[in-house]
Design a protein around this motif. Structure first.
Motif, PDB file in Angstrom:
ATOM      1  N   VAL A  55       0.650  -0.856   0.099  1.00 46.02           N
ATOM      2  CA  VAL A  55       0.014   0.237  -0.081  1.00 46.02           C
ATOM      3  C   VAL A  55       1.561   1.434   0.300  1.00 46.02           C
ATOM      4  CG1 VAL A  55      -2.183   1.338   0.946  1.00 46.02           C
ATOM      5  CG2 VAL A  55      -2.045  -0.961   1.585  1.00 46.02           C
ATOM      6  N   MET A  56       0.891   2.032  -0.823  1.00 47.48           N
ATOM      7  CA  MET A  56       1.921   2.332  -1.757  1.00 47.48           C
ATOM      8  C   MET A  56       1.063   4.468  -1.308  1.00 47.48           C
ATOM      9  SD  MET A  56       4.723   2.774  -4.350  1.00 47.48           S
ATOM     10  CE  MET A  56       3.548   4.129  -5.425  1.00 47.48           C
ATOM     11  N   SER A  57       2.777   5.045  -0.844  1.00 48.54           N
ATOM     12  CA  SER A  57       1.836   6.874  -1.358  1.00 48.54           C
ATOM     13  C   SER A  57       2.536   6.819  -2.428  1.00 48.54           C
ATOM     14  CB  SER A  57       3.123   7.735  -0.610  1.00 48.54           C
ATOM     15  OG  SER A  57       2.247   6.872   1.266  1.00 48.54           O
ATOM     16  N   ALA A  58       1.509   7.789  -2.561  1.00 46.44           N
ATOM     17  CA  ALA A  58       1.327   7.776  -4.469  1.00 46.44           C
ATOM     18  C   ALA A  58       2.270   9.451  -5.035  1.00 46.44           C
ATOM     19  CB  ALA A  58      -0.184   8.225  -4.881  1.00 46.44           C
ATOM     20  N   ALA A  78       7.111  -7.553  -4.925  1.00 41.81           N
ATOM     21  CA  ALA A  78       5.848  -7.202  -4.699  1.00 41.81           C
ATOM     22  C   ALA A  78       5.240  -8.169  -5.627  1.00 41.81           C
ATOM     23  CB  ALA A  78       5.544  -5.858  -4.265  1.00 41.81           C
ATOM     24  N   ASP A  79       3.516  -8.641  -5.605  1.00 33.87           N
ATOM     25  CA  ASP A  79       2.437  -8.837  -6.380  1.00 33.87           C
ATOM     26  C   ASP A  79       1.912  -7.657  -7.083  1.00 33.87           C
ATOM     27  OD1 ASP A  79       3.955 -11.733  -6.176  1.00 33.87           O
ATOM     28  OD2 ASP A  79       3.847 -11.824  -3.919  1.00 33.87           O
ATOM     29  N   CYS A  80       1.653  -7.004  -6.005  1.00 38.23           N
ATOM     30  CA  CYS A  80       0.887  -6.212  -6.382  1.00 38.23           C
ATOM     31  C   CYS A  80       0.874  -4.725  -5.569  1.00 38.23           C
ATOM     32  CB  CYS A  80      -0.746  -6.310  -5.642  1.00 38.23           C
ATOM     33  SG  CYS A  80      -2.214  -5.105  -6.047  1.00 38.23           S
ATOM     34  N   VAL A  81       0.613  -3.505  -6.280  1.00 39.16           N
ATOM     35  CA  VAL A  81       0.928  -2.137  -5.808  1.00 39.16           C
ATOM     36  C   VAL A  81      -1.041  -1.700  -5.103  1.00 39.16           C
ATOM     37  CG1 VAL A  81       1.658   0.056  -4.944  1.00 39.16           C
ATOM     38  CG2 VAL A  81       3.557  -2.281  -5.937  1.00 39.16           C
ATOM     39  N   LEU A  82      -1.196  -0.732  -4.039  1.00 37.06           N
ATOM     40  CA  LEU A  82      -2.388  -0.406  -3.960  1.00 37.06           C
ATOM     41  C   LEU A  82      -1.866   1.151  -3.736  1.00 37.06           C
ATOM     42  CD1 LEU A  82      -4.176  -3.111  -1.929  1.00 37.06           C
ATOM     43  CD2 LEU A  82      -4.476  -3.279  -4.468  1.00 37.06           C
ATOM     44  N   GLN A  83      -2.389   1.541  -3.871  1.00 36.04           N
ATOM     45  CA  GLN A  83      -2.826   3.594  -3.528  1.00 36.04           C
ATOM     46  C   GLN A  83      -3.118   3.740  -2.302  1.00 36.04           C
ATOM     47  OE1 GLN A  83      -3.288   6.510  -6.746  1.00 36.04           O
ATOM     48  NE2 GLN A  83      -4.247   8.021  -5.440  1.00 36.04           N
ATOM     49  N   LEU A  84      -2.018   4.232  -1.322  1.00 35.09           N
ATOM     50  CA  LEU A  84      -2.526   5.097  -0.026  1.00 35.09           C
ATOM     51  C   LEU A  84      -3.212   6.150  -0.690  1.00 35.09           C
ATOM     52  CD1 LEU A  84      -2.605   4.700   3.088  1.00 35.09           C
ATOM     53  CD2 LEU A  84      -0.320   4.996   2.681  1.00 35.09           C
ATOM     54  N   PRO A  85      -4.413   6.715  -0.056  1.00 33.84           N
ATOM     55  CA  PRO A  85      -4.748   7.897  -0.344  1.00 33.84           C
ATOM     56  C   PRO A  85      -4.239   8.887   0.235  1.00 33.84           C
ATOM     57  CG  PRO A  85      -6.857   6.416  -0.139  1.00 33.84           C
ATOM     58  CD  PRO A  85      -5.929   6.213   0.144  1.00 33.84           C
ATOM     59  N   THR A 109     -12.811   3.748   2.251  1.00 34.10           N
ATOM     60  CA  THR A 109     -12.592   4.768   0.650  1.00 34.10           C
ATOM     61  C   THR A 109     -13.103   3.871   0.398  1.00 34.10           C
ATOM     62  OG1 THR A 109     -10.496   3.998   1.481  1.00 34.10           O
ATOM     63  CG2 THR A 109     -10.523   6.773   2.066  1.00 34.10           C
ATOM     64  N   TYR A 110     -12.181   2.893  -0.847  1.00 32.09           N
ATOM     65  CA  TYR A 110     -11.792   2.211  -1.836  1.00 32.09           C
ATOM     66  C   TYR A 110     -10.400   1.060  -2.316  1.00 32.09           C
ATOM     67  CZ  TYR A 110      -9.797   6.711  -2.712  1.00 32.09           C
ATOM     68  OH  TYR A 110      -8.859   7.813  -2.625  1.00 32.09           O
ATOM     69  N   ILE A 111     -10.130   0.862  -2.971  1.00 34.42           N
ATOM     70  CA  ILE A 111      -8.590  -0.088  -2.903  1.00 34.42           C
ATOM     71  C   ILE A 111      -8.245   0.613  -4.356  1.00 34.42           C
ATOM     72  CG2 ILE A 111      -7.953  -2.998  -3.604  1.00 34.42           C
ATOM     73  CD1 ILE A 111      -9.401  -3.018  -1.370  1.00 34.42           C
ATOM     74  N   LYS A 112      -7.017   0.615  -4.931  1.00 34.58           N
ATOM     75  CA  LYS A 112      -7.161   1.236  -6.198  1.00 34.58           C
ATOM     76  C   LYS A 112      -5.620   0.924  -6.233  1.00 34.58           C
ATOM     77  CE  LYS A 112      -6.490   3.959 -10.175  1.00 34.58           C
ATOM     78  NZ  LYS A 112      -6.213   2.977 -10.386  1.00 34.58           N
ATOM     79  N   PRO A 113      -5.936   0.258  -7.319  1.00 33.51           N
ATOM     80  CA  PRO A 113      -4.873  -0.766  -7.890  1.00 33.51           C
ATOM     81  C   PRO A 113      -3.667  -0.031  -8.491  1.00 33.51           C
ATOM     82  CG  PRO A 113      -6.627  -2.108  -7.579  1.00 33.51           C
ATOM     83  CD  PRO A 113      -7.203  -0.969  -7.445  1.00 33.51           C
ATOM     84  N   LEU A 114      -2.242   0.229  -8.183  1.00 31.63           N
ATOM     85  CA  LEU A 114      -1.281  -0.026  -9.639  1.00 31.63           C
ATOM     86  C   LEU A 114      -0.725  -0.366 -10.261  1.00 31.63           C
ATOM     87  CD1 LEU A 114      -0.237   3.465  -6.571  1.00 31.63           C
ATOM     88  CD2 LEU A 114      -2.091   3.313  -8.794  1.00 31.63           C
ATOM     89  N   ALA A 115      -0.081  -0.865  -9.808  1.00 34.78           N
ATOM     90  CA  ALA A 115       0.258  -2.474 -10.501  1.00 34.78           C
ATOM     91  C   ALA A 115       0.121  -3.450 -10.080  1.00 34.78           C
ATOM     92  CB  ALA A 115       1.910  -2.229 -10.889  1.00 34.78           C
ATOM     93  N   LEU A 116       0.297  -5.032 -10.468  1.00 35.59           N
ATOM     94  CA  LEU A 116       0.234  -6.454 -10.428  1.00 35.59           C
ATOM     95  C   LEU A 116       1.651  -6.778 -11.503  1.00 35.59           C
ATOM     96  CD1 LEU A 116      -2.813  -4.831 -10.556  1.00 35.59           C
ATOM     97  CD2 LEU A 116      -3.099  -7.345  -9.802  1.00 35.59           C
ATOM     98  N   SER A 117       1.467  -8.115 -10.701  1.00 38.00           N
ATOM     99  CA  SER A 117       2.555  -8.898 -10.894  1.00 38.00           C
ATOM    100  C   SER A 117       1.699  -9.475 -12.344  1.00 38.00           C
ATOM    101  CB  SER A 117       3.119  -9.696 -10.155  1.00 38.00           C
ATOM    102  OG  SER A 117       3.809 -11.225 -10.930  1.00 38.00           O
ATOM    103  N   GLU A 118       1.940  -9.835 -13.463  1.00 33.67           N
ATOM    104  CA  GLU A 118       1.374 -10.659 -14.612  1.00 33.67           C
ATOM    105  C   GLU A 118       1.275 -11.864 -14.097  1.00 33.67           C
ATOM    106  OE1 GLU A 118       3.148 -10.583 -18.062  1.00 33.67           O
ATOM    107  OE2 GLU A 118       2.445  -9.117 -18.819  1.00 33.67           O
TER     108      GLU A 118
END
Length: 391
Positions: free
Chosen positions: A36-39, A64-71, A318-327
């Motif tokens: 969960v990453m600061s944008a 990492a396998d997935c990166v979500l946005q921290l609002p 809030t919500y879940i905003k994926p930024l990137a995922l491992s294929e």
């Protein structure tokens, strides 16, 4: 699926972060690592040196396998809100079983014990805190002293990473979550150390030495290539101008709405609006107010990130905003995220699933991205996900 979460900034992603990902996977025994990453802005109120989708891509390449946005409302906030905001997302994903973080003191039992003291705030702690603050100590030092008088391990709250570790553990307690913490001892340079090391420099050190070829030994090759074109100094100067304009435009009433701008600090900052942002920070920093706090206040004010709004975001979700995922893990990750009670935002039409409160939070993310794009002369597309092939 068993997921280990990591809250991060990756500003930029470096060897120490890669080490943490490896250790988190090993210690948690997880099937997937979700960050969960600061944008666009960090907890210290600094503008991110690289855009969020690129930094998310770097994290996937780094393990990492997935990166979500921290609002932004949570990322540009005091440690307690930063941690609570991240935990409010993590705990809504049923498959998350662990939360890993880097810290100077990786004693899990001591962290849990100290977090319980902070959570309970009994008479001993409150009295010690009041006494220290009355003696003129900074809030950070007063809390550290109160913790020690309440039985915590000496020095456990003396570093930024340990403070965040305690706040993560406290936020999990407050949420009644059974997610297990996975402390990982930091290696290499200290959190804010500006001197470059051979292999494990801090993100602060890397940003302070962007033109130094020695950086190459501290970051993966793909990060080093991306940093070559980053003009952070020019972007910071532009941000400073925006922050000064916001101080003048919103006045002391606006400043008072921001976390941490209390006790007349708004008047001090407003009186300095004719100076450069760095001069405002330097002149406002003192025994009670750290430079990080002042920098964060300036950024939050410029981005209209107000305390009352942030509290509503925490209370209502809030919500879940994926930024990137491992294929290779995309299907499994999306299936796990779909189990969350929070809406998942991938395309613009997904905004229709947001409550008015969550939508306001999402719009503040767009504002933070826009300000960053103005400072760097870049543009960023909100409604996308990067699928990354890990070599």
């Amino acid at each position: 699926m068993k997921i280990c979460a990591i809250v991060c900034e990756y500003n930029p992603f470096h060897n120490g972060h890669k080490y943490l990902l490896e250790r988190a996977r090993e210690l948690s025994g997880c099937d997937a690592l979700v960050c969960v990453m600061s944008a666009s802005f960090t907890q210290r109120g600094e503008i991110c040196v690289l855009p969020k989708f690129l930094r998310a891509k770097h994290a996937i390449k780094g393990g990492a396998d997935c990166v979500l946005q921290l609002p932004a409302a949570f990322s540009v906030a005091p440690a307690e809100i930063f941690a609570a905001g991240a935990v409010s997302i993590i705990t809504k994903i049923p498959d998350v079983t662990h939360l890993a973080f880097g810290c100077e003191n990786a004693d899990g039992e001591s962290i849990q014990k100290t977090a319980k003291i902070l959570f309970d705030e009994d008479g001993t702690f409150k009295d010690a805190l009041k006494r220290s603050l009355g003696g003129g100590e900074s809030y950070k030092r007063a809390v550290a002293r109160a913790l020690e008088e309440s039985g915590a391990q000496p020095g456990i709250a003396s570093s930024p990473n340990n403070v965040l570790a305690l706040e993560y553990a406290k936020a999990l307690l407050k949420a009644g979550s059974d997610i297990k913490i996975v402390p990982v001892e930091r290696t290499g340079a200290g959190y804010a150390e500006k001197e470059l090391k051979e292999n494990f420099s801090s993100a602060s050190g890397i940003r302070a030495n962007l033109g130094n070829p020695k950086i190459a030994g501290n970051v993966p090759g793909y990060v080093f290539a991306a940093l070559k074109g980053a003009d952070l100094k020019k972007a910071e100067e532009k941000l400073g101008a925006i922050e000064r304009f916001a101080i003048d435009a919103r006045g002391t009433d606006g400043l008072k709405k921001v976390f941490g701008c209390t006790e007349g600090l708004e008047n001090k900052i407003y009186s300095l609006r004719g100076e450069t942002a760095e001069e405002i920070i330097k002149s406002s920093t003192g025994k009670r107010y750290s430079s990080s706090r002042i920098r964060r206040i300036l950024a939050a004010n410029a981005l209209s990130l107000y305390a009352d709004d942030v509290k509503k975001y925490l209370a209502h979700g809030t919500y879940i905003k994926p930024l990137a995922l491992s294929e290779s893990m995309a299907d499994e990750i999306f299936a796990a995220l779909a189990q969350s009670e929070l809406p998942v935002i991938v395309k613009q039409s997904d905004l229709n699933s947001l409550s008015p409160t969550a939508r306001k939070c999402f719009l503040s993310d767009g504002r933070a991205d826009f300000v960053r794009s103005l400072c760097f002369g870049e543009s960023e597309y909100d409604y996308t996900v990067k699928f990354v092939k890990r070599q």
